[in-house]
Design an enzyme around this catalytic site. Sequence first.
Site, PDB file in Angstrom:
ATOM      1  N   GLU A  74       0.859  -1.178   0.000  1.00 55.93           N
ATOM      2  CA  GLU A  74       0.000   0.000   0.000  1.00 55.93           C
ATOM      3  C   GLU A  74       0.900   1.235   0.000  1.00 55.93           C
ATOM      4  O   GLU A  74       1.969   1.246   0.626  1.00 55.93           O
ATOM      5  CB  GLU A  74      -0.906   0.010   1.231  1.00 55.93           C
ATOM      6  CG  GLU A  74      -1.969  -1.071   1.210  1.00 55.93           C
ATOM      7  CD  GLU A  74      -2.969  -0.909   0.086  1.00 55.93           C
ATOM      8  OE1 GLU A  74      -3.537   0.187  -0.060  1.00 55.93           O
ATOM      9  OE2 GLU A  74      -3.168  -1.879  -0.666  1.00 55.93           O
ATOM     10  N   ILE A 101       1.241   8.953   0.981  1.00 51.36           N
ATOM     11  CA  ILE A 101       2.076  10.144   0.806  1.00 51.36           C
ATOM     12  C   ILE A 101       1.470  11.304   1.581  1.00 51.36           C
ATOM     13  O   ILE A 101       0.246  11.419   1.691  1.00 51.36           O
ATOM     14  CB  ILE A 101       2.218  10.508  -0.692  1.00 51.36           C
ATOM     15  CG1 ILE A 101       3.185  11.683  -0.888  1.00 51.36           C
ATOM     16  CG2 ILE A 101       0.865  10.774  -1.329  1.00 51.36           C
ATOM     17  CD1 ILE A 101       3.591  11.927  -2.337  1.00 51.36           C
ATOM     18  N   GLY A 123       0.267  21.678  -4.664  1.00 52.11           N
ATOM     19  CA  GLY A 123      -0.028  22.402  -5.889  1.00 52.11           C
ATOM     20  C   GLY A 123       1.193  22.737  -6.730  1.00 52.11           C
ATOM     21  O   GLY A 123       1.084  23.470  -7.707  1.00 52.11           O
ATOM     22  N   GLY A 142       3.399  20.171  -7.853  1.00 57.06           N
ATOM     23  CA  GLY A 142       3.836  18.978  -8.566  1.00 57.06           C
ATOM     24  C   GLY A 142       4.825  18.110  -7.810  1.00 57.06           C
ATOM     25  O   GLY A 142       5.284  17.093  -8.333  1.00 57.06           O
ATOM     26  N   ASN A 176     -11.365  13.829  -2.372  1.00 57.42           N
ATOM     27  CA  ASN A 176     -10.017  14.364  -2.584  1.00 57.42           C
ATOM     28  C   ASN A 176      -9.680  14.317  -4.079  1.00 57.42           C
ATOM     29  O   ASN A 176      -8.818  13.564  -4.527  1.00 57.42           O
ATOM     30  CB  ASN A 176      -8.991  13.595  -1.751  1.00 57.42           C
ATOM     31  CG  ASN A 176      -7.676  14.330  -1.633  1.00 57.42           C
ATOM     32  OD1 ASN A 176      -7.426  15.287  -2.354  1.00 57.42           O
ATOM     33  ND2 ASN A 176      -6.831  13.865  -0.731  1.00 57.42           N
ATOM     34  N   ALA A 204      -5.995  14.768  -5.314  1.00 55.58           N
ATOM     35  CA  ALA A 204      -5.146  13.583  -5.148  1.00 55.58           C
ATOM     36  C   ALA A 204      -5.503  12.511  -6.179  1.00 55.58           C
ATOM     37  O   ALA A 204      -4.615  11.897  -6.772  1.00 55.58           O
ATOM     38  CB  ALA A 204      -5.283  13.025  -3.739  1.00 55.58           C
ATOM     39  N   ILE A 205      -6.780  12.295  -6.410  1.00 54.38           N
ATOM     40  CA  ILE A 205      -7.205  11.273  -7.372  1.00 54.38           C
ATOM     41  C   ILE A 205      -6.648  11.586  -8.758  1.00 54.38           C
ATOM     42  O   ILE A 205      -6.122  10.708  -9.448  1.00 54.38           O
ATOM     43  CB  ILE A 205      -8.738  11.124  -7.385  1.00 54.38           C
ATOM     44  CG1 ILE A 205      -9.209  10.497  -6.055  1.00 54.38           C
ATOM     45  CG2 ILE A 205      -9.204  10.292  -8.574  1.00 54.38           C
ATOM     46  CD1 ILE A 205     -10.706  10.535  -5.844  1.00 54.38           C
ATOM     47  N   TYR A 229      -2.914  10.818  -8.747  1.00 49.71           N
ATOM     48  CA  TYR A 229      -2.649   9.374  -8.773  1.00 49.71           C
ATOM     49  C   TYR A 229      -2.909   8.792 -10.161  1.00 49.71           C
ATOM     50  O   TYR A 229      -2.162   7.944 -10.645  1.00 49.71           O
ATOM     51  CB  TYR A 229      -3.504   8.647  -7.734  1.00 49.71           C
ATOM     52  CG  TYR A 229      -3.164   8.997  -6.307  1.00 49.71           C
ATOM     53  CD1 TYR A 229      -1.844   9.160  -5.888  1.00 49.71           C
ATOM     54  CD2 TYR A 229      -4.164   9.165  -5.366  1.00 49.71           C
ATOM     55  CE1 TYR A 229      -1.543   9.469  -4.568  1.00 49.71           C
ATOM     56  CE2 TYR A 229      -3.869   9.470  -4.046  1.00 49.71           C
ATOM     57  CZ  TYR A 229      -2.557   9.630  -3.656  1.00 49.71           C
ATOM     58  OH  TYR A 229      -2.261   9.934  -2.353  1.00 49.71           O
TER      59      TYR A 229
END
Length: 198
Positions: free
Chosen positions: A109, A112, A120, A122, A152, A155-156, A159
Amino acid sequence: MTNAVWKRSQNALDYGSQLLENADVKLRETTAEDLETLAAWWNDPAYAPLQQIVTKPRPAGGLVEMFQEWSLNRPNSGNAGFSVVSAEDGELCGHVTLYGAALPARAAEFAIMIAPKFTGRGLGSAATALMLRYAFEELGLNRVGLKVWGYNDRAIRAYERAGFKKEGARRQAVFHAGRFHDEVLMSVLAEDYFDNDS
């Protein structure tokens, strides 16, 4: 150099020197000096709903122990944890970890945390890319998964850019602000990683 056959010692030196760094960030051991800062970021109530089931500030001592445990990097373990620092100036900006990896599944898993003042820019995406490289090219993992709250969206998206795919959701698995929210399950497989690398 992914999947390349090494013919010279220089190949190994090049790989090692680039394994934990890219143009934006470096992953390094978590030092004693990092721990209190990481604990303070974890306790920030503004960001707690993005990473914690319950917003509940905890004593710094327990959080220091948590980050120490996540960062032990035992030699024969599939687990790994690193501090994230800016490649530009070496400033601490977050922490990444892989946990739960074991034979025979070779699945871990991913988690972060990027400090509020660094979001924001990168840096989280850069650190995620490095950790995936480490997972598949150094640890030999087959799968890296994660869980993220459905609200979120930032974040999605990050990812997904890193190669994670949505697998599904645990419906109404977290409670904040008087209502239930979904938990999104995502993963990237070694075959996805190496296919995208070629």
